[in-house]
Design a protein around this motif. Structure first.
Motif, PDB file in Angstrom:
ATOM      1  N   GLN A   1       0.817  -1.392  -0.115  1.00  0.00           N
ATOM      2  CA  GLN A   1      -0.225  -0.021  -0.046  1.00  0.00           C
ATOM      3  C   GLN A   1       0.962   1.388   0.084  1.00  0.00           C
ATOM      4  OE1 GLN A   1      -0.580   2.311   2.880  1.00  0.00           O
ATOM      5  NE2 GLN A   1      -2.380   3.411   1.761  1.00  0.00           N
ATOM      6  N   ARG A   2       1.823   1.271   0.807  1.00  0.00           N
ATOM      7  CA  ARG A   2       2.918   2.430   0.872  1.00  0.00           C
ATOM      8  C   ARG A   2       3.536   2.664  -0.312  1.00  0.00           C
ATOM      9  NH1 ARG A   2       4.321   3.394   6.678  1.00  0.00           N
ATOM     10  NH2 ARG A   2       6.711   4.068   6.224  1.00  0.00           N
ATOM     11  N   LEU A   3       4.059   1.448  -1.120  1.00  0.00           N
ATOM     12  CA  LEU A   3       4.848   1.593  -2.339  1.00  0.00           C
ATOM     13  C   LEU A   3       3.861   2.067  -3.356  1.00  0.00           C
ATOM     14  CD1 LEU A   3       6.835  -1.647  -2.320  1.00  0.00           C
ATOM     15  CD2 LEU A   3       7.815   0.703  -1.963  1.00  0.00           C
ATOM     16  N   LEU A   4       2.607   1.585  -3.291  1.00  0.00           N
ATOM     17  CA  LEU A   4       1.678   1.966  -4.554  1.00  0.00           C
ATOM     18  C   LEU A   4       1.281   3.449  -4.387  1.00  0.00           C
ATOM     19  CD1 LEU A   4       0.122   1.016  -7.037  1.00  0.00           C
ATOM     20  CD2 LEU A   4      -1.607   0.422  -5.262  1.00  0.00           C
ATOM     21  N   ARG A   5       1.164   3.824  -3.054  1.00  0.00           N
ATOM     22  CA  ARG A   5       0.913   5.131  -2.918  1.00  0.00           C
ATOM     23  C   ARG A   5       1.881   6.393  -3.449  1.00  0.00           C
ATOM     24  NH1 ARG A   5       2.251   9.051   0.335  1.00  0.00           N
ATOM     25  NH2 ARG A   5       0.860  10.755   0.990  1.00  0.00           N
ATOM     26  N   THR A   6       3.080   5.951  -3.083  1.00  0.00           N
ATOM     27  CA  THR A   6       4.009   6.811  -3.740  1.00  0.00           C
ATOM     28  C   THR A   6       4.228   6.857  -4.906  1.00  0.00           C
ATOM     29  OG1 THR A   6       5.138   5.882  -1.918  1.00  0.00           O
ATOM     30  CG2 THR A   6       6.566   7.324  -3.208  1.00  0.00           C
ATOM     31  N   ASP A   7       4.033   5.669  -5.727  1.00  0.00           N
ATOM     32  CA  ASP A   7       4.282   5.601  -7.144  1.00  0.00           C
ATOM     33  C   ASP A   7       3.244   6.263  -7.888  1.00  0.00           C
ATOM     34  OD1 ASP A   7       6.490   3.910  -6.850  1.00  0.00           O
ATOM     35  OD2 ASP A   7       6.018   2.239  -8.070  1.00  0.00           O
ATOM     36  N   LEU A   8       1.762   6.061  -7.232  1.00  0.00           N
ATOM     37  CA  LEU A   8       0.784   6.642  -7.967  1.00  0.00           C
ATOM     38  C   LEU A   8       0.900   8.128  -7.838  1.00  0.00           C
ATOM     39  CD1 LEU A   8      -2.191   4.716  -6.788  1.00  0.00           C
ATOM     40  CD2 LEU A   8      -1.684   5.356  -9.046  1.00  0.00           C
ATOM     41  N   LEU A   9       1.397   8.732  -6.572  1.00  0.00           N
ATOM     42  CA  LEU A   9       1.674  10.278  -6.636  1.00  0.00           C
ATOM     43  C   LEU A   9       2.365  10.566  -7.928  1.00  0.00           C
ATOM     44  CD1 LEU A   9       1.695  10.670  -2.968  1.00  0.00           C
ATOM     45  CD2 LEU A   9      -0.293  11.267  -4.264  1.00  0.00           C
ATOM     46  N   THR A  10       3.437   9.849  -8.012  1.00  0.00           N
ATOM     47  CA  THR A  10       4.428  10.217  -9.052  1.00  0.00           C
ATOM     48  C   THR A  10       3.774  10.220 -10.529  1.00  0.00           C
ATOM     49  OG1 THR A  10       6.081   9.065  -7.922  1.00  0.00           O
ATOM     50  CG2 THR A  10       6.788   9.873 -10.102  1.00  0.00           C
ATOM     51  N   THR A  11       3.044   9.144 -10.591  1.00  0.00           N
ATOM     52  CA  THR A  11       2.414   8.947 -11.873  1.00  0.00           C
ATOM     53  C   THR A  11       1.103  10.192 -12.369  1.00  0.00           C
ATOM     54  OG1 THR A  11       2.415   6.644 -11.828  1.00  0.00           O
ATOM     55  CG2 THR A  11       1.098   7.122 -13.492  1.00  0.00           C
ATOM     56  N   LEU A  12       0.648  10.428 -11.058  1.00  0.00           N
ATOM     57  CA  LEU A  12      -0.512  11.434 -11.512  1.00  0.00           C
ATOM     58  C   LEU A  12       0.142  12.792 -11.663  1.00  0.00           C
ATOM     59  CD1 LEU A  12      -2.909  10.777  -8.162  1.00  0.00           C
ATOM     60  CD2 LEU A  12      -3.244  10.171 -10.671  1.00  0.00           C
ATOM     61  N   GLN A  13       1.441  13.096 -11.767  1.00  0.00           N
ATOM     62  CA  GLN A  13       1.908  14.195 -12.144  1.00  0.00           C
ATOM     63  C   GLN A  13       2.275  14.153 -13.712  1.00  0.00           C
ATOM     64  OE1 GLN A  13       2.616  16.688 -10.133  1.00  0.00           O
ATOM     65  NE2 GLN A  13       1.729  15.295  -8.526  1.00  0.00           N
ATOM     66  N   GLU A  14       1.968  12.987 -14.242  1.00  0.00           N
ATOM     67  CA  GLU A  14       2.375  12.766 -15.538  1.00  0.00           C
ATOM     68  C   GLU A  14       1.419  13.303 -16.633  1.00  0.00           C
ATOM     69  OE1 GLU A  14       4.857  10.804 -17.248  1.00  0.00           O
ATOM     70  OE2 GLU A  14       5.685   9.846 -15.314  1.00  0.00           O
ATOM     71  N   ASP A  15       2.029  13.962 -17.891  1.00  0.00           N
ATOM     72  CA  ASP A  15       1.122  14.596 -18.942  1.00  0.00           C
ATOM     73  C   ASP A  15      -0.271  13.854 -19.271  1.00  0.00           C
ATOM     74  OD1 ASP A  15       2.492  16.572 -18.830  1.00  0.00           O
ATOM     75  OD2 ASP A  15       3.916  15.989 -20.526  1.00  0.00           O
ATOM     76  N   PHE A  16      -0.126  12.535 -19.363  1.00  0.00           N
ATOM     77  CA  PHE A  16      -1.201  11.656 -19.973  1.00  0.00           C
ATOM     78  C   PHE A  16      -2.310  11.751 -18.956  1.00  0.00           C
ATOM     79  CE2 PHE A  16      -1.082   7.926 -17.623  1.00  0.00           C
ATOM     80  CZ  PHE A  16       0.381   7.583 -17.291  1.00  0.00           C
ATOM     81  N   VAL A  17      -1.816  11.756 -17.594  1.00  0.00           N
ATOM     82  CA  VAL A  17      -3.138  11.950 -16.686  1.00  0.00           C
ATOM     83  C   VAL A  17      -3.843  13.310 -16.747  1.00  0.00           C
ATOM     84  CG1 VAL A  17      -3.690  12.007 -13.968  1.00  0.00           C
ATOM     85  CG2 VAL A  17      -1.862  10.618 -14.955  1.00  0.00           C
ATOM     86  N   HIS A  18      -3.109  14.318 -17.002  1.00  0.00           N
ATOM     87  CA  HIS A  18      -3.702  15.772 -17.039  1.00  0.00           C
ATOM     88  C   HIS A  18      -4.689  15.726 -18.447  1.00  0.00           C
ATOM     89  CE1 HIS A  18      -1.560  17.172 -13.860  1.00  0.00           C
ATOM     90  NE2 HIS A  18      -0.361  17.261 -14.353  1.00  0.00           N
ATOM     91  N   MET A  19      -4.120  14.964 -19.358  1.00  0.00           N
ATOM     92  CA  MET A  19      -4.785  14.750 -20.524  1.00  0.00           C
ATOM     93  C   MET A  19      -6.072  14.010 -20.390  1.00  0.00           C
ATOM     94  SD  MET A  19      -4.789  15.521 -24.039  1.00  0.00           S
ATOM     95  CE  MET A  19      -5.507  14.713 -25.365  1.00  0.00           C
TER      96      MET A  19
END
Lengths: 288, 334
Positions: B217-235
């Motif tokens: 859970q801790r790892l996934l949370r950290t990784d997700l927070l990084t992914t959520l900064q990506e352009d494709f998520v904003h898109m």
């Protein structure tokens, strides 16, 4: 001609690092537990082996804070005496891990080359065993004295501690102050002891708190396998095993639950303190 | 890629050699190997028996054979009169052909003893992983979605706490509450039917899975927070997709890297944990058999079990390593 006034660069305000109240609560708990463990023989508590110190299977009371077990032995004093072995095992194990693993890791990281290859391979092999399986293998061939149990858990600590020491040494060996010492003609031994050791010790300090927690838990694991310290010696692991036979657990859960609670708080404190110390000294996270 | 594979396989073989050698040395270099194989029988003065000075004794289960005959047989089977290195090579040959030696305590091949024990242990570990991922993925996503809000903080404190509970402590607590007090689950192992077995493995699986879940859970949370900064998520957000669609369908997959990395390492903890948990819940798996073998000084069984488990662990880490380099090509070049 206009005068260009240079405004002096105001350094960014760096929030002062603090360890926090919770850290000191954790340290306080560890201090109290250590003190009770140290003073157990002189404290006015029942003899942990005394059968009939209270009635059998009693709940917590003023006379027996943690209640009594099936033989009427006082659970509080058994937990206090158990702390002696559990803490000693944890301390000895992590000390062995740091002395042996730390030295090997620093040698590997400093000299590189084939020495590094050999030492890293030894670490890798040790880590290729599930920890408890390696412990089982060692305790199966030796006796089950306090010395063997501590040594076994110490052997388990060598590889993880060694890897961290190697990694930190690799990083610091490239830094200017080490290069400067080299240029000044310092011998390898002097560089390792005077320049590298003080820097490597900081991450190791944080790891030793976490490692001690792991060793205390591992002793409990061994106790459940029937491979912890033999004889009348009491550890937290053994107390919990004593209290977790189906009938005992059903009729007086206090025998297992109180040592579990104390062990949990101790491991939690060690983990938390270790985590805070690591963050406190982590250069990467500070602003300068 | 070929070079990379050759390197990896060579490394695998080298580590397998080292692991088997280390296990083998425990039997052969620490203490008297004869004692390790036959236990106290090793102390018999068999030369005197052969010379007819004293009578042979029979203490084993099958009383037809004299103790000294067993000792002689053990010497022959374990080639105790050969030099250590030669013994290791011959033993390794046996191991590869699936022969783990013989237990002199109950006169059975070790393979025979261990064969039936593996399925239940593996089933327990698979269930533990399912519990761990089933908890960690939704909770990790929720924590990242509500990052730094109250729910996230509670989850973060909770997972820190769970990581500080030793698995045996959690096992004892669950056993007390759900098996003894409220009697929802059985307290002992029941393999009368598949469903009954699943049910009796539930508490052990939760015991083992909880710690893993907290790590994941801790790892996934950290990784997700990084992914959520990506352009494709904003898109995706700009296109008006719902938050849950973005989380589950877009952000989750690229955020699973760290979980895969620690999967291999955590398997070690899982195996160690299952040894202990099998004791608490009386599950007739490999762990229980190994512990009983240690207690009755039946070293061939211990060695056989340890070698199989350790080799399995090495192979799992190898596969995870390959999987990782396949998912992230950058690893291959370093």
């Amino acid at each position: 001609m206009t005068e260009i006034i240079e405004t002096p660069q105001v350094p960014e305000v760096v929030p002062k690092k603090v360890l926090g109240v919770a850290f000191w609560v954790a340290i306080g708990w560890l201090f109290i537990v250590s003190l009770i463990a140290l003073l157990a023989p002189v404290l006015p508590i029942d003899d942990p082996g005394e059968i009939g110190a209270g009635g059998p299977r009693e709940g917590p009371s003023w006379a027996n804070w943690f209640g009594t077990d099936a033989l009427g032995r006082d659970v509080f004093s058994r937990t206090a005496w158990g702390a002696r072995i559990s803490l000693v095992v944890g301390l000895l194990a992590i000390t062995l891990g740091i002395v042996v693993g730390g030295s090997l890791g620093m040698i590997a990281g400093f000299f590189r080359g084939w020495i590094d290859h050999v030492i890293s391979f030894v670490f890798f092999t040790l880590l290729s065993f599930p920890a408890l399986v390696l412990a089982l293998l060692i305790t199966a061939t030796f006796d089950r004295s306090l010395r063997t149990v501590s040594l076994t858990l110490g052997v388990l600590a060598i590889a993880p501690v060694g890897r961290l020491a190697r990694a930190s040494t690799l990083v610091f060996a490239e830094r200017e102050f080490v290069q400067a010492a080299r240029v000044l003609g310092a011998k390898s031994r002097r560089i390792i002891v005077k320049e590298l050791l003080p820097n490597v010790l900081i991450p190791m300090g944080a790891l030793s708190l976490l490692g001690m927690g792991i060793a205390i838990v591992a002793e409990g694991g061994l106790a459940f396998l029937g491979l912890s310290v033999e004889g009348d010696a009491i550890s937290w692991g053994k107390s919990i095993v004593d209290g977790s036979q189906s009938r005992d657990l059903q009729n007086n859960p206090n025998v297992a639950m109180f040592p579990i609670g104390v062990m949990f708080l101790t491991v939690l404190s060690l983990n938390f303190a270790g985590d805070r110390v690591r963050e406190y000294f982590d250069v990467k996270e500070s602003a300068f | 890629m070929t070079r990379f594979m050759i390197n990896k396989v060579a490394q695998l073989l080298l580590v397998l050699l080292a692991v088997t050698f280390l296990s083998f040395s425990a039997l052969n270099l620490l203490g008297d190997p004869l004692f390790n194989v036959v236990g106290p029988l090793a102390e018999l003065d068999c030369d005197a028996v052969e010379a007819g000075l004293i009578e042979d004794t029979t203490t084993t289960l099958n009383n037809q054979v004299g103790d000294c005959e067993i000792v002689a047989e053990a010497r022959a089977v374990y080639r105790l009169d050969e030099p250590v290195m030669k013994r290791y090579v011959l033993w390794l040959g046996d191991l590869i052909s699936g022969d783990l030696g013989t237990s002199f305590k109950n006169d059975l091949p070790v393979t025979e003893i261990l064969k039936d024990k593996f399925p239940v242990s593996i089933m327990l570990m698979v269930m533990a992983e399912i519990v761990a991922l089933g908890l960690a993925i939704p909770l990790g996503i929720y924590a990242a979605y509500r990052a730094n809000h109250r729910a996230d903080r509670i989850l973060s404190v909770g997972s820190f706490g769970v990581l500080s509970i030793p698995n045996f402590a959690l096992g004892v607590i669950l056993l007390y509450l759900f098996a003894l007090k409220w009697q929802i689950f059985p307290a002992t192992h029941d393999d009368s039917s598949f469903f009954a077995e699943m049910k009796s493995l539930s508490l052990p699986a939760i015991t083992l899975g909880a710690g893993l879940a907290a790590t994941y859970q801790r790892l996934l949370r950290t990784d997700l927070l990084t992914t959520l900064q990506e352009d494709f998520v904003h898109m995706a957000r700009a296109k008006g997709m719902t938050d849950s669609h973005i989380m589950w369908r877009h952000a989750l997959r690229p955020s699973l890297f760290s979980i895969i990395t620690v999967f291999g390492v955590n398997t070690g903890a899982l195996i160690g944990g299952s040894l202990v948990v099998e004791q608490i819940f009386s599950i007739p798996g490999v762990g229980r058999e190994l512990v009983q073998a240690v207690i009755r000084d039946d070293f061939p069984v211990v060695l056989g079990g340890v070698v199989v488990i350790a080799s399995g662990f090495v192979v799992i880490n190898f596969v995870v390593d390959l999987l990782y380099s396949w998912l992230d090509p950058r690893v291959r070049t370093t």
